[in-house]
Scaffold this motif. Sequence first.
Motif, PDB file in Angstrom:
ATOM      1  N   ILE A   1       5.826  -2.231  -3.781  1.00 28.92           N
ATOM      2  CA  ILE A   1       5.227  -3.239  -2.914  1.00 28.92           C
ATOM      3  C   ILE A   1       4.212  -2.555  -2.008  1.00 28.92           C
ATOM      4  CG2 ILE A   1       5.692  -4.848  -1.000  1.00 28.92           C
ATOM      5  CD1 ILE A   1       6.664  -5.860  -3.712  1.00 28.92           C
ATOM      6  N   GLU A   2       3.028  -3.116  -1.944  1.00 27.46           N
ATOM      7  CA  GLU A   2       1.998  -2.597  -1.029  1.00 27.46           C
ATOM      8  C   GLU A   2       2.409  -2.918   0.396  1.00 27.46           C
ATOM      9  OE1 GLU A   2      -2.606  -3.482   0.337  1.00 27.46           O
ATOM     10  OE2 GLU A   2      -1.875  -4.377  -1.523  1.00 27.46           O
ATOM     11  N   THR A   3       2.482  -1.895   1.243  1.00 24.56           N
ATOM     12  CA  THR A   3       2.800  -2.111   2.647  1.00 24.56           C
ATOM     13  C   THR A   3       1.518  -2.069   3.474  1.00 24.56           C
ATOM     14  OG1 THR A   3       3.309   0.244   2.915  1.00 24.56           O
ATOM     15  CG2 THR A   3       5.170  -1.250   2.487  1.00 24.56           C
ATOM     16  N   LEU A   4       1.559  -2.753   4.597  1.00 22.17           N
ATOM     17  CA  LEU A   4       0.384  -2.905   5.460  1.00 22.17           C
ATOM     18  C   LEU A   4       0.573  -2.133   6.758  1.00 22.17           C
ATOM     19  CD1 LEU A   4      -0.088  -6.761   4.970  1.00 22.17           C
ATOM     20  CD2 LEU A   4      -1.165  -4.894   3.680  1.00 22.17           C
ATOM     21  N   ASP A   5      -0.536  -1.770   7.375  1.00 17.41           N
ATOM     22  CA  ASP A   5      -0.513  -1.049   8.639  1.00 17.41           C
ATOM     23  C   ASP A   5      -0.363  -2.054   9.773  1.00 17.41           C
ATOM     24  OD1 ASP A   5      -0.610   1.126  10.321  1.00 17.41           O
ATOM     25  OD2 ASP A   5      -2.804   1.163  10.411  1.00 17.41           O
ATOM     26  N   GLY A   6       0.794  -2.015  10.423  1.00 20.57           N
ATOM     27  CA  GLY A   6       1.072  -2.922  11.530  1.00 20.57           C
ATOM     28  C   GLY A   6       2.286  -2.414  12.281  1.00 20.57           C
ATOM     29  N   PRO A   7       2.761  -3.163  13.255  1.00 18.26           N
ATOM     30  CA  PRO A   7       3.935  -2.726  14.009  1.00 18.26           C
ATOM     31  C   PRO A   7       5.122  -2.425  13.082  1.00 18.26           C
ATOM     32  CG  PRO A   7       2.944  -4.642  15.045  1.00 18.26           C
ATOM     33  CD  PRO A   7       2.270  -4.458  13.721  1.00 18.26           C
ATOM     34  N   GLY A   8       5.640  -1.198  13.150  1.00 16.62           N
ATOM     35  CA  GLY A   8       6.786  -0.794  12.341  1.00 16.62           C
ATOM     36  C   GLY A   8       6.469  -0.567  10.881  1.00 16.62           C
ATOM     37  N   SER A   9       5.203  -0.620  10.515  1.00 13.85           N
ATOM     38  CA  SER A   9       4.807  -0.557   9.108  1.00 13.85           C
ATOM     39  C   SER A   9       3.568   0.315   8.967  1.00 13.85           C
ATOM     40  CB  SER A   9       4.504  -1.975   8.611  1.00 13.85           C
ATOM     41  OG  SER A   9       4.213  -1.994   7.240  1.00 13.85           O
ATOM     42  N   THR A  10       3.514   1.071   7.887  1.00 15.04           N
ATOM     43  CA  THR A  10       2.320   1.868   7.616  1.00 15.04           C
ATOM     44  C   THR A  10       1.743   1.463   6.263  1.00 15.04           C
ATOM     45  OG1 THR A  10       3.657   3.620   6.631  1.00 15.04           O
ATOM     46  CG2 THR A  10       3.109   3.858   8.954  1.00 15.04           C
ATOM     47  N   ALA A  11       0.440   1.576   6.141  1.00 17.66           N
ATOM     48  CA  ALA A  11      -0.227   1.251   4.881  1.00 17.66           C
ATOM     49  C   ALA A  11       0.234   2.232   3.805  1.00 17.66           C
ATOM     50  CB  ALA A  11      -1.740   1.304   5.055  1.00 17.66           C
ATOM     51  N   GLY A  12       0.491   1.724   2.648  1.00 20.56           N
ATOM     52  CA  GLY A  12       0.940   2.550   1.528  1.00 20.56           C
ATOM     53  C   GLY A  12       1.697   1.697   0.546  1.00 20.56           C
ATOM     54  N   SER A  13       2.850   2.178   0.134  1.00 21.30           N
ATOM     55  CA  SER A  13       3.691   1.390  -0.771  1.00 21.30           C
ATOM     56  C   SER A  13       5.149   1.756  -0.545  1.00 21.30           C
ATOM     57  CB  SER A  13       3.296   1.620  -2.226  1.00 21.30           C
ATOM     58  OG  SER A  13       3.612   2.931  -2.628  1.00 21.30           O
ATOM     59  N   MET A  14       6.010   0.870  -0.993  1.00 19.92           N
ATOM     60  CA  MET A  14       7.448   1.050  -0.847  1.00 19.92           C
ATOM     61  C   MET A  14       8.105   0.530  -2.120  1.00 19.92           C
ATOM     62  SD  MET A  14       9.957  -0.720   1.992  1.00 19.92           S
ATOM     63  CE  MET A  14       9.521   0.344   3.354  1.00 19.92           C
ATOM     64  N   ALA A  15       9.002   1.325  -2.691  1.00 17.95           N
ATOM     65  CA  ALA A  15       9.757   0.882  -3.862  1.00 17.95           C
ATOM     66  C   ALA A  15      10.955   0.061  -3.389  1.00 17.95           C
ATOM     67  CB  ALA A  15      10.215   2.078  -4.672  1.00 17.95           C
ATOM     68  N   VAL A  16      11.124  -1.093  -4.007  1.00 20.62           N
ATOM     69  CA  VAL A  16      12.239  -1.978  -3.680  1.00 20.62           C
ATOM     70  C   VAL A  16      12.956  -2.329  -4.972  1.00 20.62           C
ATOM     71  CG1 VAL A  16      12.881  -4.210  -2.737  1.00 20.62           C
ATOM     72  CG2 VAL A  16      10.965  -2.960  -1.752  1.00 20.62           C
ATOM     73  N   PRO A  17      14.253  -2.117  -5.057  1.00 21.18           N
ATOM     74  CA  PRO A  17      15.124  -1.494  -4.072  1.00 21.18           C
ATOM     75  C   PRO A  17      15.089   0.021  -4.171  1.00 21.18           C
ATOM     76  CG  PRO A  17      16.433  -2.253  -5.914  1.00 21.18           C
ATOM     77  CD  PRO A  17      15.007  -2.652  -6.197  1.00 21.18           C
ATOM     78  N   GLU A  18      15.692   0.672  -3.178  1.00 20.68           N
ATOM     79  CA  GLU A  18      15.842   2.118  -3.167  1.00 20.68           C
ATOM     80  C   GLU A  18      17.297   2.414  -3.522  1.00 20.68           C
ATOM     81  OE1 GLU A  18      15.672   5.880  -0.042  1.00 20.68           O
ATOM     82  OE2 GLU A  18      15.099   3.893   0.646  1.00 20.68           O
ATOM     83  N   HIS A  19      17.511   3.084  -4.648  1.00 20.09           N
ATOM     84  CA  HIS A  19      18.882   3.349  -5.095  1.00 20.09           C
ATOM     85  C   HIS A  19      19.652   4.123  -4.029  1.00 20.09           C
ATOM     86  CE1 HIS A  19      22.116   3.560  -7.930  1.00 20.09           C
ATOM     87  NE2 HIS A  19      22.262   4.842  -7.637  1.00 20.09           N
TER      88      HIS A  19
END
Length: 180
Positions: free
Chosen positions: A43-61
């Motif tokens: 999932i593409e993550t966005l730069d905002g409060p508590g969040s940085t631009a990049g990506s995150m794998a969901v779920p994390e084993h």
Amino acid sequence: MNRREFVAAAASVGVLGTGAAVATDRIDLREPSDTATVEPIEIETLDGPGSTAGSMAVPEHGRVTLVSVFATWCRICEDSMPALGQVYDGYGDDVRFLSVSNEAIGGTVTRDDIVDWWERHDGRWPVGVDTDLALTAEFDVGTVPTTLVLGADNEVAWRSTGEKTVEELHSGIHGALGNP
């Protein structure tokens, strides 16, 4: 009105009320979808409060994850943010949180619009966008908000739609953590 008519009317009201609650997602009669392990989705993550631009794998084993699918136009999504924030604050690093918008980016909403909405509604954990709708399809998300709790084994432990109370969210997470 005689007693028989009163009982019939009362039963009808109960059936109609339950039907309305199910239709508006105030009662969720569905069991978690099948217990097959879910493969991670980027999932593409966005730069905002508590969040940085990049990506995150969901779920994390190996880690319990709460995923909230929302839309910026959704009043119920907006109303859900305080309870999500309170639950997030209570779990710290024990549970991974991610909120995801599945809106079409570039049409009437931009990434900046999502970050602005996130800031206005006190989001403080990672926020992302499901641009290719892979997460939406994998979890059969047909309405917003939809909240999922994924267990450490990458299985859906709890799923519900509509606005949730702090207690409901705790209950879903506790089940995934193996707590009573």
